[in-house]
Design a protein around this motif. Structure first.
Motif, PDB file in Angstrom:
ATOM      1  N   UNK A  87       0.820  -1.220   0.000  1.00 48.48           N
ATOM      2  CA  UNK A  87       0.000   0.000   0.000  1.00 48.48           C
ATOM      3  C   UNK A  87       0.852   1.267   0.000  1.00 48.48           C
ATOM      4  N   UNK A  88       2.115   1.149   0.396  1.00 44.99           N
ATOM      5  CA  UNK A  88       3.019   2.298   0.361  1.00 44.99           C
ATOM      6  C   UNK A  88       3.578   2.543  -1.047  1.00 44.99           C
ATOM      7  N   UNK A  89       3.464   1.549  -1.922  1.00 49.82           N
ATOM      8  CA  UNK A  89       4.043   1.638  -3.263  1.00 49.82           C
ATOM      9  C   UNK A  89       3.031   1.926  -4.358  1.00 49.82           C
ATOM     10  N   UNK A  90       1.780   1.590  -4.106  1.00 48.96           N
ATOM     11  CA  UNK A  90       0.738   1.769  -5.119  1.00 48.96           C
ATOM     12  C   UNK A  90      -0.436   2.527  -4.522  1.00 48.96           C
ATOM     13  N   UNK A  91      -1.251   3.113  -5.365  1.00 50.45           N
ATOM     14  CA  UNK A  91      -2.497   3.723  -4.916  1.00 50.45           C
ATOM     15  C   UNK A  91      -3.499   2.601  -4.703  1.00 50.45           C
ATOM     16  N   UNK A  92      -4.122   2.603  -3.525  1.00 45.40           N
ATOM     17  CA  UNK A  92      -5.092   1.564  -3.187  1.00 45.40           C
ATOM     18  C   UNK A  92      -6.423   2.231  -2.874  1.00 45.40           C
TER      19      UNK A  92
END
Length: 103
Positions: A87-92
């Motif tokens: 969740x820190x790397x992609x938009x969720x």
């Protein structure tokens, strides 16, 4: 035995590639998900709202493609993506927020 997994490609209303995933993602079928993600380029919205189970093999596939993904997830998967760091790397986008994808 392979766990049931359905992958349905289409496009968002804005024209961005979209992949709807339903079933369970585990080591028996994570390769199919990887092939589907490898088959395109550019931004991709992955709709995981139909996913009932996601193990480390599925997470590894998502991490490998994180730079181009935007995820739509059910509340069940939100904590897993947060704890794993994905969740820190992609938009969720979670179902409870009703936020449309950016792409």
């Amino acid at each position: 035995m392979t766990t049931p997994l359905t992958l349905t490609p289409d496009r968002s209303p804005q024209g961005t590639a979209r992949l709807a995933v339903s079933g369970e993602i585990d080591m028996s079928n994570a390769g199919r998900l990887a092939e589907a993600l490898d088959s395109g380029s550019g931004p991709l919205i992955v709709d995981l709202t139909g996913v009932e189970y996601l193990d480390s093999a599925g997470l590894s596939v998502l991490f490998a493609h994180a730079e181009r993904l935007e995820l739509i997830v059910p509340p069940l998967l939100g904590p897993l993506l947060s704890v794993s760091g994905l969740a820190d790397l992609v938009t969720v986008h979670g179902l409870e927020t009703n936020q449309p994808p950016r792409c």
